[in-house]
Design an enzyme around this catalytic site. Structure first.
Site, PDB file in Angstrom:
ATOM      1  N   LYS A  48      61.046  -9.674  32.804  1.00  0.00           N
ATOM      2  CA  LYS A  48      62.337  -9.815  33.491  1.00  0.00           C
ATOM      3  C   LYS A  48      62.612 -11.283  33.844  1.00  0.00           C
ATOM      4  CE  LYS A  48      61.010  -7.061  36.850  1.00  0.00           C
ATOM      5  NZ  LYS A  48      59.629  -6.713  36.460  1.00  0.00           N
ATOM      6  N   ARG A  62      65.093  -1.470  43.195  1.00  0.00           N
ATOM      7  CA  ARG A  62      63.784  -0.874  42.908  1.00  0.00           C
ATOM      8  C   ARG A  62      63.609   0.490  43.549  1.00  0.00           C
ATOM      9  NH1 ARG A  62      60.936  -6.163  42.000  1.00  0.00           N
ATOM     10  NH2 ARG A  62      58.788  -5.677  41.569  1.00  0.00           N
ATOM     11  N   ARG A  88      49.457 -15.110  33.344  1.00  0.00           N
ATOM     12  CA  ARG A  88      50.685 -15.836  33.710  1.00  0.00           C
ATOM     13  C   ARG A  88      50.400 -17.000  34.649  1.00  0.00           C
ATOM     14  NH1 ARG A  88      55.329 -12.427  36.380  1.00  0.00           N
ATOM     15  NH2 ARG A  88      53.624 -11.762  37.715  1.00  0.00           N
ATOM     16  N   ARG A 138      50.393 -16.651  40.968  1.00  0.00           N
ATOM     17  CA  ARG A 138      50.833 -15.833  42.101  1.00  0.00           C
ATOM     18  C   ARG A 138      49.651 -15.101  42.733  1.00  0.00           C
ATOM     19  NH1 ARG A 138      56.050 -12.641  39.893  1.00  0.00           N
ATOM     20  NH2 ARG A 138      55.049 -10.982  41.069  1.00  0.00           N
ATOM     21  N   ARG A 154      51.291  -2.264  41.911  1.00  0.00           N
ATOM     22  CA  ARG A 154      52.695  -2.580  41.584  1.00  0.00           C
ATOM     23  C   ARG A 154      53.214  -1.618  40.514  1.00  0.00           C
ATOM     24  NH1 ARG A 154      51.619  -8.706  40.407  1.00  0.00           N
ATOM     25  NH2 ARG A 154      53.657  -8.712  39.426  1.00  0.00           N
TER      26      ARG A 154
HETATM   27  P1  AP5 Z   1      57.513 -12.251  33.457  1.00  0.00           P
HETATM   28  O1  AP5 Z   1      58.791 -12.642  32.792  1.00  0.00           O
HETATM   29  O2  AP5 Z   1      57.033 -13.108  34.584  1.00  0.00           O
HETATM   30  O3  AP5 Z   1      57.562 -10.709  33.882  1.00  0.00           O
HETATM   31  P2  AP5 Z   1      58.351  -9.985  35.051  1.00  0.00           P
HETATM   32  O4  AP5 Z   1      58.919  -8.717  34.488  1.00  0.00           O
HETATM   33  O5  AP5 Z   1      59.283 -10.925  35.735  1.00  0.00           O
HETATM   34  O6  AP5 Z   1      57.111  -9.588  35.967  1.00  0.00           O
HETATM   35  P3  AP5 Z   1      56.876  -9.737  37.521  1.00  0.00           P
HETATM   36  O7  AP5 Z   1      55.397  -9.654  37.722  1.00  0.00           O
HETATM   37  O8  AP5 Z   1      57.594 -10.909  38.090  1.00  0.00           O
HETATM   38  O9  AP5 Z   1      57.535  -8.422  38.025  1.00  0.00           O
HETATM   39  P4  AP5 Z   1      57.367  -7.764  39.351  1.00  0.00           P
HETATM   40  O10 AP5 Z   1      58.486  -6.824  39.306  1.00  0.00           O
HETATM   41  O11 AP5 Z   1      56.039  -7.163  39.628  1.00  0.00           O
HETATM   42  O12 AP5 Z   1      57.414  -8.979  40.415  1.00  0.00           O
HETATM   43  P5  AP5 Z   1      58.535  -9.494  41.416  1.00  0.00           P
HETATM   44  O13 AP5 Z   1      58.391 -10.938  41.562  1.00  0.00           O
HETATM   45  O14 AP5 Z   1      59.840  -8.923  41.054  1.00  0.00           O
HETATM   46  O15 AP5 Z   1      56.381 -12.183  32.327  1.00  0.00           O
HETATM   47  C1  AP5 Z   1      55.020 -11.942  32.647  1.00  0.00           C
HETATM   48  C2  AP5 Z   1      54.114 -12.785  31.740  1.00  0.00           C
HETATM   49  O16 AP5 Z   1      54.239 -12.323  30.395  1.00  0.00           O
HETATM   50  C3  AP5 Z   1      54.468 -14.288  31.713  1.00  0.00           C
HETATM   51  O17 AP5 Z   1      53.282 -15.023  31.637  1.00  0.00           O
HETATM   52  C4  AP5 Z   1      55.293 -14.452  30.430  1.00  0.00           C
HETATM   53  O18 AP5 Z   1      55.139 -15.753  29.862  1.00  0.00           O
HETATM   54  C5  AP5 Z   1      54.712 -13.363  29.517  1.00  0.00           C
HETATM   55  N1  AP5 Z   1      55.715 -12.750  28.647  1.00  0.00           N
HETATM   56  C6  AP5 Z   1      57.011 -12.427  28.961  1.00  0.00           C
HETATM   57  N2  AP5 Z   1      57.617 -11.841  27.913  1.00  0.00           N
HETATM   58  C7  AP5 Z   1      56.694 -11.769  26.923  1.00  0.00           C
HETATM   59  C8  AP5 Z   1      56.727 -11.267  25.577  1.00  0.00           C
HETATM   60  N3  AP5 Z   1      57.849 -10.702  25.076  1.00  0.00           N
HETATM   61  N4  AP5 Z   1      55.603 -11.362  24.834  1.00  0.00           N
HETATM   62  C9  AP5 Z   1      54.451 -11.924  25.357  1.00  0.00           C
HETATM   63  N5  AP5 Z   1      54.371 -12.435  26.612  1.00  0.00           N
HETATM   64  C10 AP5 Z   1      55.477 -12.355  27.389  1.00  0.00           C
HETATM   65  O19 AP5 Z   1      58.067  -8.776  42.775  1.00  0.00           O
HETATM   66  C11 AP5 Z   1      56.880  -9.176  43.432  1.00  0.00           C
HETATM   67  C12 AP5 Z   1      56.728  -8.394  44.728  1.00  0.00           C
HETATM   68  O20 AP5 Z   1      57.821  -8.701  45.608  1.00  0.00           O
HETATM   69  C13 AP5 Z   1      56.753  -6.857  44.593  1.00  0.00           C
HETATM   70  O21 AP5 Z   1      55.478  -6.341  44.280  1.00  0.00           O
HETATM   71  C14 AP5 Z   1      57.241  -6.455  45.982  1.00  0.00           C
HETATM   72  O22 AP5 Z   1      56.204  -6.519  46.935  1.00  0.00           O
HETATM   73  C15 AP5 Z   1      58.264  -7.536  46.303  1.00  0.00           C
HETATM   74  N6  AP5 Z   1      59.621  -7.207  45.834  1.00  0.00           N
HETATM   75  C16 AP5 Z   1      60.362  -7.889  44.921  1.00  0.00           C
HETATM   76  N7  AP5 Z   1      61.557  -7.314  44.726  1.00  0.00           N
HETATM   77  C17 AP5 Z   1      61.582  -6.229  45.542  1.00  0.00           C
HETATM   78  C18 AP5 Z   1      62.540  -5.201  45.778  1.00  0.00           C
HETATM   79  N8  AP5 Z   1      63.723  -5.176  45.128  1.00  0.00           N
HETATM   80  N9  AP5 Z   1      62.219  -4.237  46.677  1.00  0.00           N
HETATM   81  C19 AP5 Z   1      61.055  -4.255  47.357  1.00  0.00           C
HETATM   82  N10 AP5 Z   1      60.089  -5.183  47.175  1.00  0.00           N
HETATM   83  C20 AP5 Z   1      60.352  -6.162  46.270  1.00  0.00           C
HETATM   84 MG    MG Z   2      59.377 -11.777  37.662  1.00  0.00          MG
END
Ligand code: AP5
Ligand code: MG
Length: 215
Positions: free
Chosen positions: A13, A88, A127, A161, A172
């Protein structure tokens, strides 16, 4: 254009949001990034969110919806929004409808990045990001062109992270399955869900998203 990028942790994402911002001048609204910023600054929201995020659980709907509300209200009306990691829960999906309506916006697409869950742990534990500009990398799938130097801002400092360890990633994923995946049928009923193979190479995923946005 207002779109949701939906998918489990590590689906891509953030990577695809950054590409959309660069190609089309859209704005990424990542609740994860907003919360990490609040933690870094030690705001009351950050203090409340930190322990929850470190466990891999979800922060309360009230907190994240307020962050989205404030950030969307500050955007120019003509700029497209990418919701990354929001909504979410069913409650957040309702909040988003209300927030969009208040800003005379509506949802164009919900793009689900379909991924093989087993591959995600490897993606997340590999990552890292630029400590200065936040550009995202992966040790093998997406390293900087020059080792140790950020492609975007040329900084030589990188970070990881605190929630990117295997145990927290599993929590997660459980949270995604239990609380986030169930919001998809509601969007499907509106006919706005499109699916993209998130296991393709990063550039191919970007092309597939562009085809959906017709740009
Ligand atoms: P990346 O693009 O970073 O993936 P992502 O989908 O953004 O993954 P996240 O870990 O950020 O998602 P998340 O939903 O757990 O975390 P968030 O920050 O939202 O890609 C990952 C890796 O893969 C990278 O190294 C990239 O280079 C590689 N990659 C990407 N595409 C690829 C491909 N096609 N092929 C190969 N490699 C690839 O949330 C974190 C925390 O915040 C949550 O756990 C929660 O506690 C809180 N939080 C955030 N939003 C909310 C909400 N709306 N409600 C409640 N709590 C929330
Ligand atoms: Mg992300």
């Amino acid at each position: 254009m207002n779109i949701i990028l939906l998918g489990p942790p590590g689906a891509g994402k953030g990577t695809q949001s950054a590409a959309l911002v660069e190609r089309h001048g859209m704005r990424q609204l990542s609740t994860g990034d907003m919360l990490r910023e609040a933690v870094k600054e030690g705001t009351p929201v950050g203090l409340e969110a930190k322990a929850v995020m470190d466990r891999g659980e979800l922060v309360s709907d009230d907190i994240v919806s307020r962050l989205v509300d404030e950030n969307l209200a500050a955007m120019p009306a003509e700029q497209g929004a990418i919701f990354d990691g929001y909504p979410r829960t069913a409650g957040q999906a309702d909040d988003l409808d209300r927030i969009l309506a208040k800003n005379d916006r509506s949802l164009d697409h919900v793009i689900e990045l379909e991924v093989d869950v087993e591959a995600l742990v490897e993606r997340i534990t590999g990552r890292f990001s630029c400590a200065k500009c936040g550009a995202l990398y992966h040790e093998t799938a997406n390293p900087p062109a020059k080792e140790g130097v950020c492609d975007v801002c040329h900084s030589t400092e990188f970070k990881r992270r605190p929630d990117d360890n295997e145990e927290t990633v599993r929590t997660r994923m459980d949270e995604y399955r239990a609380k986030t995946a169930p919001i998809l049928p509601g969007y499907e009923a509106r006919g706005i869900v499109q699916r993209v193979d998130g296991m393709d190479a990063i550039e191919d995923v970007a092309k597939a998203i562009d085809a959906i946005l017709k740009c």
